[in-house]
Motif scaffolding. Sequence first.
Motif, PDB file in Angstrom:
ATOM      1  N   PRO A 168       0.890  -1.129  -0.214  1.00  0.00           N
ATOM      2  CA  PRO A 168       0.338   0.132  -0.021  1.00  0.00           C
ATOM      3  C   PRO A 168       1.058   0.969   0.161  1.00  0.00           C
ATOM      4  O   PRO A 168       1.698   1.176   0.475  1.00  0.00           O
ATOM      5  N   GLN A 169       0.496   2.230  -1.253  1.00  0.00           N
ATOM      6  CA  GLN A 169       0.934   3.280  -0.764  1.00  0.00           C
ATOM      7  C   GLN A 169       0.957   4.137   0.724  1.00  0.00           C
ATOM      8  O   GLN A 169      -0.463   4.542   1.040  1.00  0.00           O
ATOM      9  N   PRO A 170       2.121   4.581   0.996  1.00  0.00           N
ATOM     10  CA  PRO A 170       1.599   5.371   2.115  1.00  0.00           C
ATOM     11  C   PRO A 170       1.654   6.836   1.860  1.00  0.00           C
ATOM     12  O   PRO A 170       1.042   7.855   3.005  1.00  0.00           O
ATOM     13  N   ILE A 171       1.932   7.122   0.990  1.00  0.00           N
ATOM     14  CA  ILE A 171       1.775   8.719   0.643  1.00  0.00           C
ATOM     15  C   ILE A 171       0.724   9.185   0.651  1.00  0.00           C
ATOM     16  O   ILE A 171      -0.198   8.362  -1.145  1.00  0.00           O
ATOM     17  N   LYS A 172      -0.398  10.056   0.871  1.00  0.00           N
ATOM     18  CA  LYS A 172      -1.967   9.529   0.774  1.00  0.00           C
ATOM     19  C   LYS A 172      -2.566  11.229   0.450  1.00  0.00           C
ATOM     20  O   LYS A 172      -3.462  11.877  -0.402  1.00  0.00           O
ATOM     21  N   ASP A 173      -0.972  12.204  -0.157  1.00  0.00           N
ATOM     22  CA  ASP A 173      -2.103  13.782  -0.068  1.00  0.00           C
ATOM     23  C   ASP A 173      -0.392  14.351  -1.709  1.00  0.00           C
ATOM     24  O   ASP A 173      -0.354  15.476  -2.443  1.00  0.00           O
ATOM     25  N   ALA A 174      -0.199  12.858  -2.299  1.00  0.00           N
ATOM     26  CA  ALA A 174       0.726  13.950  -3.729  1.00  0.00           C
ATOM     27  C   ALA A 174      -0.683  14.218  -4.889  1.00  0.00           C
ATOM     28  O   ALA A 174      -1.476  14.183  -5.317  1.00  0.00           O
TER      29      ALA A 174
ATOM     30  N   ILE B 216      -0.486  -2.914  -8.352  1.00  0.00           N
ATOM     31  CA  ILE B 216       0.392  -1.588  -8.101  1.00  0.00           C
ATOM     32  C   ILE B 216      -0.676   0.032  -8.677  1.00  0.00           C
ATOM     33  O   ILE B 216      -0.333   0.611  -7.654  1.00  0.00           O
ATOM     34  N   LEU B 217      -1.449  -0.465  -9.442  1.00  0.00           N
ATOM     35  CA  LEU B 217      -2.383   0.921  -9.777  1.00  0.00           C
ATOM     36  C   LEU B 217      -3.398   0.969  -8.851  1.00  0.00           C
ATOM     37  O   LEU B 217      -3.674   1.776  -8.410  1.00  0.00           O
ATOM     38  N   ARG B 218      -3.860   0.056  -8.223  1.00  0.00           N
ATOM     39  CA  ARG B 218      -4.812   0.089  -7.148  1.00  0.00           C
ATOM     40  C   ARG B 218      -4.538   0.451  -6.124  1.00  0.00           C
ATOM     41  O   ARG B 218      -5.007   1.158  -5.227  1.00  0.00           O
ATOM     42  N   HIS B 219      -3.278   0.631  -5.342  1.00  0.00           N
ATOM     43  CA  HIS B 219      -2.614   0.641  -4.703  1.00  0.00           C
ATOM     44  C   HIS B 219      -2.247   2.423  -4.878  1.00  0.00           C
ATOM     45  O   HIS B 219      -2.462   2.920  -3.858  1.00  0.00           O
ATOM     46  N   LEU B 220      -1.789   2.809  -5.609  1.00  0.00           N
ATOM     47  CA  LEU B 220      -1.686   3.947  -6.018  1.00  0.00           C
ATOM     48  C   LEU B 220      -3.680   4.750  -5.830  1.00  0.00           C
ATOM     49  O   LEU B 220      -3.495   5.930  -5.408  1.00  0.00           O
ATOM     50  N   ARG B 221      -4.275   3.988  -6.540  1.00  0.00           N
ATOM     51  CA  ARG B 221      -5.471   5.192  -6.830  1.00  0.00           C
ATOM     52  C   ARG B 221      -6.180   5.198  -5.665  1.00  0.00           C
ATOM     53  O   ARG B 221      -7.052   5.833  -4.371  1.00  0.00           O
TER      54      ARG B 221
ATOM     55  N   THR C 285      -5.948  13.751  -8.170  1.00  0.00           N
ATOM     56  CA  THR C 285      -4.926  13.419  -7.940  1.00  0.00           C
ATOM     57  C   THR C 285      -4.336  12.961  -9.327  1.00  0.00           C
ATOM     58  O   THR C 285      -5.203  12.499 -10.052  1.00  0.00           O
ATOM     59  N   LEU C 286      -3.182  12.976 -10.384  1.00  0.00           N
ATOM     60  CA  LEU C 286      -2.671  12.375 -11.427  1.00  0.00           C
ATOM     61  C   LEU C 286      -1.712  11.559 -10.875  1.00  0.00           C
ATOM     62  O   LEU C 286      -1.218  11.649 -10.248  1.00  0.00           O
ATOM     63  N   LEU C 287      -1.687  10.709 -12.233  1.00  0.00           N
ATOM     64  CA  LEU C 287      -1.223   9.288 -12.627  1.00  0.00           C
ATOM     65  C   LEU C 287      -0.769   9.518 -13.841  1.00  0.00           C
ATOM     66  O   LEU C 287      -0.997   9.631 -14.753  1.00  0.00           O
ATOM     67  N   VAL C 288       0.288   9.879 -13.381  1.00  0.00           N
ATOM     68  CA  VAL C 288       1.423   9.621 -15.113  1.00  0.00           C
ATOM     69  C   VAL C 288       2.177   8.803 -15.472  1.00  0.00           C
ATOM     70  O   VAL C 288       2.749   8.283 -14.884  1.00  0.00           O
ATOM     71  N   VAL C 289       2.007   7.844 -16.376  1.00  0.00           N
ATOM     72  CA  VAL C 289       3.047   6.881 -16.654  1.00  0.00           C
ATOM     73  C   VAL C 289       3.296   6.545 -18.136  1.00  0.00           C
ATOM     74  O   VAL C 289       2.673   7.071 -19.191  1.00  0.00           O
ATOM     75  N   ILE C 290       4.844   6.170 -18.217  1.00  0.00           N
ATOM     76  CA  ILE C 290       5.838   6.185 -18.710  1.00  0.00           C
ATOM     77  C   ILE C 290       5.685   5.061 -19.397  1.00  0.00           C
ATOM     78  O   ILE C 290       6.552   4.328 -18.984  1.00  0.00           O
ATOM     79  N   GLU C 291       5.186   4.453 -20.874  1.00  0.00           N
ATOM     80  CA  GLU C 291       5.779   2.892 -21.314  1.00  0.00           C
ATOM     81  C   GLU C 291       5.754   3.248 -22.588  1.00  0.00           C
ATOM     82  O   GLU C 291       4.983   3.842 -23.356  1.00  0.00           O
ATOM     83  N   ASN C 292       6.005   2.151 -23.216  1.00  0.00           N
ATOM     84  CA  ASN C 292       5.788   2.071 -24.545  1.00  0.00           C
ATOM     85  C   ASN C 292       4.277   1.526 -25.295  1.00  0.00           C
ATOM     86  O   ASN C 292       4.014   0.889 -24.593  1.00  0.00           O
TER      87      ASN C 292
END
Length: 473
Positions: free
Chosen positions: A335-341, A361-366, A373-380
């Motif tokens: 679980p992601q500890p930072i709640k105010d990113a 991974i994505l569910r923990h961030l959600r 909050t914005l999610l920025v994913v960098i992938e091919n």
Amino acid sequence: MMAEFLTQLANLISGSISAIKILCDQNNTPFPELDAPSFSPNSEAFRSYPEAAEAAKVAAAACLQLAAALVPPTDFVNHELIGVYKPVALRVCLEANVTEILREAGPEGLHANDIAGKCSLEPLKLGRNLRYLAAHHCYREISPNVFTNNRISSAMDTGKSVKDLKANPDSKYENCGFAAVCSHRLDFELKLGAVAWEALNDAEYGFSNEPDKTIFSKGFQTDLPFYQFLEQPSQRYRRHRFGYAMQGAAALEPSEMILKALDWNSLPDSAEVVDVGGGLGTATMPLVQKYPNLTAIIQDLPNVIEEGKKLWITKMPAALAAGRVRFEVHDFLSPQPIKDANVFLVKQILHNWPVGYTTRILRHLREAAQPNTLLVVIENITPYACRIPSGTVDNMTGAVDVKPAPEPLLSNYGGLSGTVYGMDMTMMWCFNAQEFTILQLKEILENTGWQLTRCTLIDARDNFLRSIVAVPI
């Protein structure tokens, strides 16, 4: 119909070559010669003009498609079958330091007997490997059994002397990114290719979605996931070479790439950007340099964090001392500890993990995200080999700039997209993971509580590496 198809391809080739010539003439930029004895990024200067780079891509794709149309099907398949010898021959020449030997020999080249004498191989066998590669425009046979480098073979040059390579073989690939990538892939993937069918046809391995039950696991007869396997003392050489390869790949990425991933000016003052699995923090360094009001929090495992601190002490000590950069030990499968990113940045992480782990991974961030909050994913983003039906992509929120090739080319530029598909196969073989298509990634995001809003090209060198921006649903 067939005559029209061939004419269309021929016109694409002719028109693209004319466009390249005009652009090179207008900008006084030479087009690199295939037979040039060396390669450097400067020799590719014409590609810095987007129109020239696109024209070269279209012409090359049309040539490949034209060959597929003109060669008899059985011959085409046979060419693919015997193509297995190409990477084998490349590995022979790469590990035997042939490119460096020929560089030191100069443009007159060297007889196969003399090349073999300098690398302790049997002359006739080495010569046949070289001739096979020369037939595919890698190296040149300038007279019977006499070979020299060309622009393509020179891309494998470590830049080191043959004397140094013999004296220090373990450090051959240090600071030699592309050559290290070649050596790593030719070592691992040739071995894995030999067992891929057996693994895929195996009820246990073929249907596994775990990182420790992969084609890699079967090929190397190990129960360890890829990265843990490399940590074994017996894998020291492979581990270091892989590190050099990753450093080289990162160095090739434009440093300003991260700046295109989001409109960073739109963030509030004192915004916090959490770099999830951020390694040494090299991706966020340009952000901290350009946006002094941002705070970057770099999360990774303990040993990586310690190395990251050392790097920032060297590169940007003031930012570290002022708290504009913080390091935090965190396993992104927890679980992601930072709640105010303000932003969660996930750069080239998801493609290393099977879908079940990516979802975690994505569910923990959600769960840790605020409504803004914005999610920025960098992938091919892997293109389809077909044209996406109208409306499939257009109906997504935001602009998804997946640019198809002109008709009658395959929409993905055919064989020129081989790099991203090769990466996708590597992810499958080594991790049971993948390089996602845009629709696959959209579905995973939605299933974990995120809505895709934008997909933007951030590396002008290709059409694959993209920034995907998502918001909480």
